[in-house]
Write a protein that holds these residues in place. Structure first.
Motif, PDB file in Angstrom:
ATOM      1  N   GLU A 134       0.840  -1.201   0.000  1.00  0.00           N
ATOM      2  CA  GLU A 134       0.000   0.000   0.000  1.00  0.00           C
ATOM      3  C   GLU A 134       0.881   1.261   0.000  1.00  0.00           C
ATOM      4  O   GLU A 134       0.626   2.213  -0.746  1.00  0.00           O
ATOM      5  CB  GLU A 134      -0.919  -0.028   1.227  1.00  0.00           C
ATOM      6  CG  GLU A 134      -1.892   1.135   1.314  1.00  0.00           C
ATOM      7  CD  GLU A 134      -2.756   1.298   0.063  1.00  0.00           C
ATOM      8  OE1 GLU A 134      -3.242   0.285  -0.458  1.00  0.00           O
ATOM      9  OE2 GLU A 134      -2.922   2.451  -0.396  1.00  0.00           O
ATOM     10  N   GLU A 154       1.001   3.960  -2.918  1.00  0.00           N
ATOM     11  CA  GLU A 154       0.694   5.346  -2.553  1.00  0.00           C
ATOM     12  C   GLU A 154       1.794   6.296  -3.038  1.00  0.00           C
ATOM     13  O   GLU A 154       1.530   7.386  -3.553  1.00  0.00           O
ATOM     14  CB  GLU A 154       0.532   5.435  -1.030  1.00  0.00           C
ATOM     15  CG  GLU A 154       0.083   6.788  -0.525  1.00  0.00           C
ATOM     16  CD  GLU A 154      -1.231   7.266  -1.148  1.00  0.00           C
ATOM     17  OE1 GLU A 154      -2.152   6.436  -1.315  1.00  0.00           O
ATOM     18  OE2 GLU A 154      -1.317   8.471  -1.489  1.00  0.00           O
ATOM     19  N   GLN A 168       1.087   9.331  -5.713  1.00  0.00           N
ATOM     20  CA  GLN A 168       1.335  10.737  -5.410  1.00  0.00           C
ATOM     21  C   GLN A 168       2.382  11.372  -6.304  1.00  0.00           C
ATOM     22  O   GLN A 168       2.173  12.445  -6.868  1.00  0.00           O
ATOM     23  CB  GLN A 168       1.819  10.836  -3.963  1.00  0.00           C
ATOM     24  CG  GLN A 168       0.920  11.636  -3.068  1.00  0.00           C
ATOM     25  CD  GLN A 168       1.526  11.732  -1.678  1.00  0.00           C
ATOM     26  OE1 GLN A 168       2.490  12.470  -1.445  1.00  0.00           O
ATOM     27  NE2 GLN A 168       0.985  10.957  -0.754  1.00  0.00           N
TER      28      GLN A 168
END
Lengths: 280, 410
Positions: free
Chosen positions: B51, B55, B59
């Motif tokens: 995760e 992530e 981003q």
């Protein structure tokens, strides 16, 4: 659970008694047209086919290579349908009650026809089993179990990627025979070496008493001889279908040579099925 | 076989069924592979390290979160409810496709696979896949219908520049469904080394659920972003997204499926009209069947042969739809509508002129349908539409048509 058709049972019993491997021939129903397809089918047993896999044409055959894809499209372009496949089989059975015919294809045309209606029609037409490529054991409730309930064998494909953990599940509802897909790939690719095929058949035989037929990549009488020396039967598809393709006129229609070319090719393949020289 | 699901968001069951849809209709050769992918995915999903990694790339590489934007001039133009755009066209590579590709590429890397296969129609998923492969140093083969290779040359050039091999598929009709057939055939033969990145919420289980999960970031962001505009606890009243396979729509819809007060609308491509034989609306004009590993609504003839889809948008030009959409339709949770080629072209021009945003043809379908209903909705009603791709890729095809329609005049 043991389901088999009388014709399949008799074929494999005879093969065993005569110590010979069987030859299965795949053709697509309606390729290139209905009349020619029926003439080929009727000639196959005399040419040396012990068993016939009759392809039910589908627009999106995802396990097939270019040759069989093209065969499906030829048939569909000339009006083939699941109903016409069953009519061809019925016409074949009018003259031949001995040669086993297994229907081979994909699930969607059957689902569209209706599972119960299809099973009744296939049994009435004289089918001896079903090979449905896109129905793994995980989807057995769809067609496999209903077919077995009606006494129609459901022949499963086992592949090199079917590992020992998975094999019992794959074989659980398999009947008639086991179709070993000898290569990890689609139809029409290179033949598998004989020692690999032998090892694979040996592995399968540890898990099942059913006959094992080997297909995918078998193209010549030599290939047939190699495979039938280690398996109960060899199945040839793409190479047969290519004979049809090569005999067509430029507009893709059958010629006088079509039936004859296919049958003489099958006769050549059949020379590979003598497992041992006749005694005496 | 089909399990009753307690909520709209908890599917599929362990066999990949959404009600009667979905499943694993593949050749035995593929079964061990998709079981491997499923196992690896379930492990990754529960691993905080995965995760975190996902992530990071969302981003810093994709550029998430994508903005939520109040389309004020369109709102004024329509004169009804407030219209927001979820701007996934601002992602790296210009569409939502990269969200899913990044997730699957990270999963492939985690599984030790270094070679990637993908199918593509318009080329957006192919470009996104080629991009991720360049980023991670993976080999990339993209299967694309020969007809699409011809129609979508700029994307073919982008993929080649990114280091991918584009394989033209001539079998069948040479479009997206044939590209998917060919990618599956290749995967069967190269399973040991290759990972297949499917571009939409279709294919055999676990792909529909996995792709949806990777795309759900769209709806998850919307929840908090809308609160920033409209106050704590405010949910959208209506969600609208276009549907080809349906991945951008599932990404927007899924986080809201259990919020019963949120109306959800998917917009299919009606081509020349759903009452003609030239459309791509599998729900409006198809019936359930089995293709590419799952049961769903399909365009097919009476014999169960798959027929060709038509849409001006190559990204919607697919004769099937994700199985979860099929289930959401039959269960009544999501309403499915359609917009024609012409309506989409009008919306394409309108959005460009009024918002300074050139939308892709795909979300132009969603905007076209939005335009049909929004004027009748009250001013305090909030509509959020997924603007899932930008239209630069479409200019060559669209400009002559807009010119003919007189929509380029100033």
């Amino acid at each position: 659970m043991s389901y088999t058709s009388a014709r399949l049972q008799k074929l494999f019993d005879n093969l065993q008694q005569s110590e010979r491997g069987g030859l299965g021939i795949f053709v697509t129903a309606g390729d290139p047209d209905r009349q020619t397809s029926l003439a080929i089918l009727k000639g196959l047993p005399a040419a040396g086919a012990d068993m016939i896999e009759l392809g039910m044409p589908f627009s999106d055959p995802m396990a097939d290579g270019p040759s069989i894809q093209a065969a499906s499209l030829r048939a569909l372009n000339n009006g083939a349908s699941l109903a016409s496949t069953l009519e061809i089989l019925t016409a074949f059975r009018a003259d031949d009650q001995v040669t086993p015919v297994v229907l081979m294809g994909y699930y969607n045309p059957i689902y569209s026809y209706g599972v119960d209606a299809f099973l009744s029609a296939a049994i009435d037409a004289g089918a001896d089993g079903l090979i449905i490529v896109d129905l793994p054991p995980e989807e057995d409730n769809e067609l496999c179990i209903p077919a077995l309930d009606r006494g129609l064998p459901f022949v499963r494909l086992a592949t090199p990627t079917t590992n020992d953990q998975r094999l019992p599940a794959v074989l659980k509802n398999t009947s008639g025979f086991v179709y070993y897909v000898s290569i990890t790939g689609i139809t029409g690719t290179a033949a598998v070496p004989r020692d690999l095929a032998a090892a694979a058949v040996k592995r399968l035989k540890k898990h099942t008493d059913l006959p094992v037929a080997v297909g995918f990549g078998i193209k010549t009488a030599e290939d047939v001889a190699a495979i039938t020396s280690v398996a109960d039967a060899a199945i040839v598809g793409s190479a047969v279908v290519e004979q049809i393709r090569d005999s067509l006129d430029p507009s893709g229609q059958a010629t006088n040579a079509t039936v004859e070319n296919v049958l003489s090719f099958v006769a050549t393949l059949a020379t590979g099925t003598q497992r041992s020289a006749p005694a005496g | 076989m089909s399990t009753h699901l307690n909520t709209f968001s908890s599917g599929p069951d362990e066999n990949g069924h959404f009600g009667n849809f979905g499943g694993r209709f593949v050749a035995e050769t593929l079964m061990p592979l998709i079981l491997d992918v499923e196992k690896a995915y379930l492990e990754a999903r529960d691993d905080p390290a995965f995760e975190d990694e996902f992530e990071y790339y969302k981003q810093h590489y994709i550029g998430r979160p994508s903005p939520l934007f109040l389309a004020a001039r369109l709102t004024a133009h329509f004169g009804g409810a407030k219209l927001y755009f979820k701007r996934d066209e601002l992602n790296h590579t210009g569409a939502h496709k990269i969200n899913n590709v990044m997730g699957q590429a990270l999963l492939a890397r985690r599984m030790g696979k270094t070679k990637i296969i993908a199918e593509t129609g318009a080329g957006q998923h192919g470009v996104a896949t080629a991009t991720a492969c360049a980023l991670f140093g993976m080999e990339c083969e993209v299967y694309m219908g020969a007809e699409d290779v011809r129609r979508q040359k700029p994307n073919v050039d982008r993929m080649r520049l990114l280091g991918a091999t584009v394989v033209p598929v001539t079998s069948g009709s040479g479009t997206l469904k044939d590209a998917m057939n060919e990618a599956l055939r290749t995967w069967v033969a190269k399973a040991e080394t290759h990972f297949y990145i499917i571009g939409t919420v279709a294919g055999p289980h676990p792909y529909p659920a996995m792709v949806r999960d990777f795309q759900s970031v769209i709806g998850e962001e919307l929840r908090w972003q809308l609160e920033a505009f409209e106050g704590a606890g405010r949910l959208p009243d209506t969600l609208i997204a276009c549907i080809g396979g349906g991945s951008n729509a599932m990404g927007l819809f899924h986080p809201f499926l259990d919020d019963e007060e949120v109306e959800i609308i998917g917009v299919e491509a009606a081509g020349h009209g759903v009452d003609t034989d030239q459309h791509a609306a599998s729900l409006a004009g198809g019936r359930p069947g089995i293709l590419h590993g799952n049961r769903t609504y399909l365009l097919q003839n009476d014999d169960g042969q798959i027929t060709e889809a038509h849409s001006i948008s190559a990204g919607l030009d697919y004769p099937g739809i994700g199985p979860e959409h099929a289930w959401l339709r039959d269960s009544g949770r999501v309403r499915y509508e359609s917009a024609t080629d012409t309506e989409a072209l009008e919306a394409f021009a309108l959005c460009s002129r009024l918002e300074g945003i050139i939308p892709a043809l795909e979300p132009s379908h969603a905007l076209a349908y939005t335009g049909k209903i929004i004027a009748d909705l009250p001013a305090d009603h909030i509509v959020v539409m997924n603007l899932c791709g930008r239209g630069d890729k479409d200019l060559e095809a669209v400009l002559p048509l807009l010119d003919e329609m007189g929509l380029l005049e100033v």
